[in-house]
Write a protein that holds these residues in place. Structure first.
Motif, mmCIF file in Angstrom:
data_model
loop_
_atom_site.group_PDB
_atom_site.id
_atom_site.type_symbol
_atom_site.label_atom_id
_atom_site.label_comp_id
_atom_site.label_asym_id
_atom_site.label_seq_id
_atom_site.Cartn_x
_atom_site.Cartn_y
_atom_site.Cartn_z
ATOM 1 N N PHE A 28 0.751 -1.163 0.325
ATOM 2 C CA PHE A 28 -0.071 -0.226 0.288
ATOM 3 C C PHE A 28 0.665 1.216 -0.164
ATOM 4 O O PHE A 28 1.859 1.312 0.142
ATOM 5 C CB PHE A 28 -0.826 0.539 1.274
ATOM 6 C CG PHE A 28 -2.017 -1.367 0.864
ATOM 7 C CD1 PHE A 28 -2.776 -1.474 0.724
ATOM 8 C CD2 PHE A 28 -1.978 -2.327 2.351
ATOM 9 C CE1 PHE A 28 -3.911 -1.864 0.497
ATOM 10 C CE2 PHE A 28 -2.972 -3.073 2.232
ATOM 11 C CZ PHE A 28 -3.923 -2.727 1.456
ATOM 12 N N LEU A 29 0.618 1.760 -0.631
ATOM 13 C CA LEU A 29 0.377 3.639 -0.519
ATOM 14 C C LEU A 29 -0.151 4.454 0.211
ATOM 15 O O LEU A 29 -1.099 4.272 -0.106
ATOM 16 C CB LEU A 29 1.171 4.198 -1.639
ATOM 17 C CG LEU A 29 1.997 3.587 -2.819
ATOM 18 C CD1 LEU A 29 2.451 3.943 -3.863
ATOM 19 C CD2 LEU A 29 3.564 3.458 -2.194
ATOM 20 N N ILE A 59 -5.524 5.786 0.774
ATOM 21 C CA ILE A 59 -4.424 4.556 0.507
ATOM 22 C C ILE A 59 -4.939 3.808 -0.761
ATOM 23 O O ILE A 59 -5.846 3.568 -1.353
ATOM 24 C CB ILE A 59 -5.549 2.926 1.612
ATOM 25 C CG1 ILE A 59 -5.008 3.674 3.066
ATOM 26 C CG2 ILE A 59 -4.600 1.637 1.724
ATOM 27 C CD1 ILE A 59 -5.686 3.241 4.278
ATOM 28 N N VAL A 60 -3.886 3.101 -0.986
ATOM 29 C CA VAL A 60 -3.787 3.076 -3.011
ATOM 30 C C VAL A 60 -2.992 2.044 -3.053
ATOM 31 O O VAL A 60 -1.888 1.572 -2.125
ATOM 32 C CB VAL A 60 -2.854 4.239 -3.646
ATOM 33 C CG1 VAL A 60 -2.794 4.218 -5.628
ATOM 34 C CG2 VAL A 60 -3.375 5.260 -3.834
ATOM 35 N N ALA A 61 -3.480 0.783 -3.598
ATOM 36 C CA ALA A 61 -2.722 -0.579 -3.642
ATOM 37 C C ALA A 61 -2.075 -0.819 -4.682
ATOM 38 O O ALA A 61 -2.755 -0.537 -5.815
ATOM 39 C CB ALA A 61 -3.660 -1.715 -3.644
ATOM 40 N N TYR A 121 -0.190 3.417 9.272
ATOM 41 C CA TYR A 121 -0.072 2.089 8.822
ATOM 42 C C TYR A 121 -1.223 1.577 7.835
ATOM 43 O O TYR A 121 -2.205 1.509 8.744
ATOM 44 C CB TYR A 121 1.048 1.191 9.898
ATOM 45 C CG TYR A 121 2.430 1.814 10.345
ATOM 46 C CD1 TYR A 121 3.927 1.720 9.459
ATOM 47 C CD2 TYR A 121 2.095 2.513 11.381
ATOM 48 C CE1 TYR A 121 4.707 1.510 10.196
ATOM 49 C CE2 TYR A 121 3.564 3.391 11.169
ATOM 50 C CZ TYR A 121 4.997 2.990 11.262
ATOM 51 O OH TYR A 121 5.927 2.936 11.578
ATOM 52 N N ALA A 122 -0.525 0.982 7.040
ATOM 53 C CA ALA A 122 -1.781 0.134 6.257
ATOM 54 C C ALA A 122 -0.971 -1.406 6.533
ATOM 55 O O ALA A 122 -0.122 -1.599 5.130
ATOM 56 C CB ALA A 122 -2.172 0.586 5.354
ATOM 57 N N ILE A 156 -7.783 2.444 -5.047
ATOM 58 C CA ILE A 156 -7.746 3.287 -4.260
ATOM 59 C C ILE A 156 -9.244 3.619 -2.653
ATOM 60 O O ILE A 156 -10.241 3.421 -3.388
ATOM 61 C CB ILE A 156 -7.575 4.880 -4.603
ATOM 62 C CG1 ILE A 156 -6.619 5.171 -5.704
ATOM 63 C CG2 ILE A 156 -7.786 6.053 -3.721
ATOM 64 C CD1 ILE A 156 -6.548 6.890 -6.429
ATOM 65 N N ALA A 157 -8.869 3.287 -1.577
ATOM 66 C CA ALA A 157 -8.975 3.345 -0.429
ATOM 67 C C ALA A 157 -9.336 5.162 0.488
ATOM 68 O O ALA A 157 -8.086 5.308 1.049
ATOM 69 C CB ALA A 157 -9.530 2.354 0.151
ATOM 70 N N LEU A 158 -10.193 5.099 0.366
ATOM 71 C CA LEU A 158 -9.686 6.819 1.358
ATOM 72 C C LEU A 158 -11.062 6.911 2.482
ATOM 73 O O LEU A 158 -12.460 6.501 2.532
ATOM 74 C CB LEU A 158 -11.221 8.409 0.133
ATOM 75 C CG LEU A 158 -10.702 8.153 -0.668
ATOM 76 C CD1 LEU A 158 -11.462 9.442 -1.770
ATOM 77 C CD2 LEU A 158 -9.230 9.096 -0.854
#
Length: 378
Positions: free
Chosen positions: A267-268, A286-288, A347-348, A331-333
């Motif tokens: 993840f970024l 959060i970007v995978a 952290y993710a 992308i998750a917000l």
């Protein structure tokens, strides 16, 4: 004294023979001249016209070979059972059409030729055919099926370079590309202009890169080449070949290639603001991504969850869990609020997913590439 003249044979008999011969000739000539005169009133005659019979077949005249795209003449001749030309064909079959097929077994073009177009049983028309190979011209009329001798359609001069690449590939995985020299109709040709220097290869798009970036010109033999390429960047791009000949650079472009990301790697994480007052909401993005940094646009299809943690110097302050289904185009917000003052790290990490299983869905990369391609990757 008596004198004798010595004549060979009997003098009287020779004289009589001559008389008989003379009168015989005279009699023959008189008889030959008198017979027509005597029978002129008894002689009768008439005339008769023999017409062609019913249609038996069409003779189809075509050239032996033609360049692709060039016009060539086709002649249809209507014949009866005995090979006579049916000169009144247009009148006999007025209002009807002759079906004419031009092409090979799997690719045919059809024309309809009106019978009224025939002149004295013959019709001429021009056609063209663009695909190289062996073709025939056939006709069908009133259940009568005929076919011409084969016509060899040969390719024209070099016009462009055709690029055959897969529609879908995966970032980091080699994909095969075939190129071939072609005429203006796409028919392969063996002769193409010799490139001055190596052929440059690149992908269109934002910061796209591909390996190899150049191809030696002599790797294209008889107008054909076969190569392996790798792109680490995902997205939709076109493969370009830049060939220098005739004093300038000619660029030949493939159709769109959809380069999909590789398997999920990490993840970024970022926020919409670096500092925020206590109690004010902020957004965590959060970007995978895969191992090349490409966004996993279909991350919502991954079975599992994401654990989001806020960590201070004292340890984990807060954590939450949400499903991968919350991702939209990778992308998750997450909207959150924190009341405590301090500096926190976010952290993710994935929870409950099998990375090995995800890797197994990606084709294995064959690093043992044939020698010619191996040289290109150095």
């Amino acid at each position: 004294m008596k004198h004798y003249s010595f004549i060979k044979g009997n003098p009287i008999m020779n004289f009589n023979a001559k008389k008989i011969t003379f009168y015989g000739i005279i009699s023959f000539l008189l008889l030959f001249c008198l017979i027509p005169m005597l029978s002129v009133n008894a002689y009768a005659f008439t005339t008769i016209t023999i017409l062609p019979g019913k249609l038996n077949n069409f003779r189809i005249n075509v050239p032996h070979s033609v360049q692709a795209g060039s016009k060539f003449n086709v002649r249809l001749v209507a014949l009866d059972d005995y090979g006579n030309i049916i000169t009144d064909f247009a009148k006999k079959y007025e209002g009807l059409n002759i079906a004419v097929n031009i092409g090979g077994k799997n690719n045919k073009e059809q024309l309809n030729i009106p019978a009224s177009e025939f002149k004295k049983g013959i019709v001429n028309f021009d056609v063209s055919y663009k695909k190289a190979g062996r073709i025939e011209v056939s006709s069908l009329f009133e259940g009568i099926d005929d076919e011409s001798m084969p016509i060899h359609i040969y390719a024209g001069p070099f016009h462009n370079l055709k690029i055959s690449a897969p529609k879908d590939v995966i970032a980091g995985v080699p994909f095969k590309v075939k190129i071939y020299a072609a005429d203006q109709y796409g028919n392969p040709v063996k002769l193409m202009p010799k490139s001055k220097g190596s052929i440059k290869v690149y992908l269109t798009g934002d910061n796209f890169s591909i390996r190899p970036r150049t191809i030696p010109a002599d790797y294209i033999n008889d107008g054909f080449g076969k190569f392996n390429f790798i792109s680490d960047r995902a997205g939709i791009a076109q493969l370009n070949f830049a060939v220098n000949y005739g004093g300038r650079t000619h660029v030949f472009i493939s159709k769109n290639i959809n380069i999909s990301p590789s398997y999920f790697k990490k993840f970024l994480i970022s926020t919409n603001i670096a500092q925020v007052p206590a109690g004010r909401p902020f957004i965590i993005k959060i970007v995978a991504v895969d191992k090349f940094g490409n966004v996993i646009t279909n991350a919502d299809r991954i079975n599992g969850n994401v654990k989001l943690s806020l960590v201070s110097s004292g340890g984990i302050e807060r954590s939450s869990l949400f499903s991968f289904k919350a991702f939209n185009k990778g992308i998750a917000l997450v909207k959150t609020v924190f009341n405590r003052v301090g500096t926190f790290n976010i952290y993710a990490k994935p929870e409950g997913i099998n990375i090995k299983k995800i890797k197994s869905s990606v084709p294995k990369v064959n690093r043992r590439i044939r020698a010619k391609s191996l040289l290109l990757y150095k």
